[in-house]
Design a protein around this motif. Structure first.
Motif: not given
Length: 271
Positions: A56-63
């Protein structure tokens, strides 16, 4: 057990979205996903995360993005306040072309996306949406953006990666495949070849993958509200008896079937 996780009550504070990849990314990507939560005024919620075969490749906010490798065991995540995550689930076996090392090096690991992708994969995920419809619109826009990023880093799908991907999808599609030897025979290859192929391209052994997908038969039926005869299902899935099924289920998914079934609205407690 937190009662907010029982009888589908998690839907009172969590919303999930899933999307399909564009045709040119289908060889690599299984699906896109997004989840958001609103726990304002409530205690943190301990979320059970089942093990998975996908990278999985995941993103949270601008992190910066994070790559999570295949997971052999369950884990937990604490949710509090409000939040939202957008993610890409790669098809099992199809992430190896992005790497310079075997996928087994990522198993049970999380690493910065920047350590794998030379192309900038920065994506700013919006804050939590107001409802499911708003989440679908926002996550759909994230999917379009991440597809542009992935296209800039897209490798060539080699024959070995495609073979590993297809082998895992055969396991998922054919519940009667319960042994590695049967899978090897079905693919007309040797068992040792399969073991090497899975270590290199999937990150998990073929035996483990078979166990995981057979147990997924249970969660799929629970989700669908299908009545389950647990003793008969144990035999159907290749277990000697219900006790063996329960032990395997608990080891991999973190809870016995009797407790896990309580997460779904339509399931009675198994005996």
């Amino acid at each position: 057990m937190d009662t907010r996780g029982q009888r589908g009550r998690w839907a009172e504070f969590q919303t999930h979205w899933y999307g399909s990849p564009s045709a040119d990314l289908v060889p690599f990507v299984a699906h896109y996903w997004a989840v958001e939560w609103d726990l304002r005024g409530q205690e943190p919620f301990r979320q059970l995360l089942p093990p998975h075969v996908n990278v999985h490749l995941s993103f949270v906010g601008s992190s910066p993005g994070v790559v999570r490798g295949p997971a052999r065991r369950f884990s937990h995540r604490s949710l509090s306040g409000t939040g939202r995550v957008f993610g890409v689930a790669f098809r099992p076996g199809a992430f190896r072309p992005f790497l310079t090392v075997p996928v087994s090096r990522l198993t049970d690991q999380s690493v910065p996306a920047a350590s794998i992708f030379t192309h900038d994969l920065a994506l700013t995920v919006a804050s939590a949406a107001a409802d499911a419809e708003a989440l679908a619109v926002s996550a759909g826009a994230d999917a379009v953006a991440v597809e542009g990023l992935l296209r800039g880093a897209l490798p060539v799908m080699d024959d070995a990666a495609a073979a590993a991907r297809d082998a895992v999808e055969l396991i998922a599609a054919e519940p009667e495949l319960m042994r590695v030897e049967a899978l090897a025979t079905r693919l007309d290859v040797g068992v040792r070849y399969l073991q090497r192929l899975f270590a290199e391209h999937v990150g998990l052994g073929p035996k483990w993958c078979i166990r995981r997908y057979r147990l997924a038969e249970i969660t799929s039926r629970l989700e669908a509200g299908t009545p389950i005869d647990w003793a008969s299902l144990a035999f159907e899935l290749g277990y000697a008896d219900q006790a063996h099924l329960s032990r395997d289920f608990t080891a991999i998914l973190g809870e016995p079937p009797s407790r896990y079934a309580l997460r779904y609205p339509s399931q009675p407690r198994p005996r």
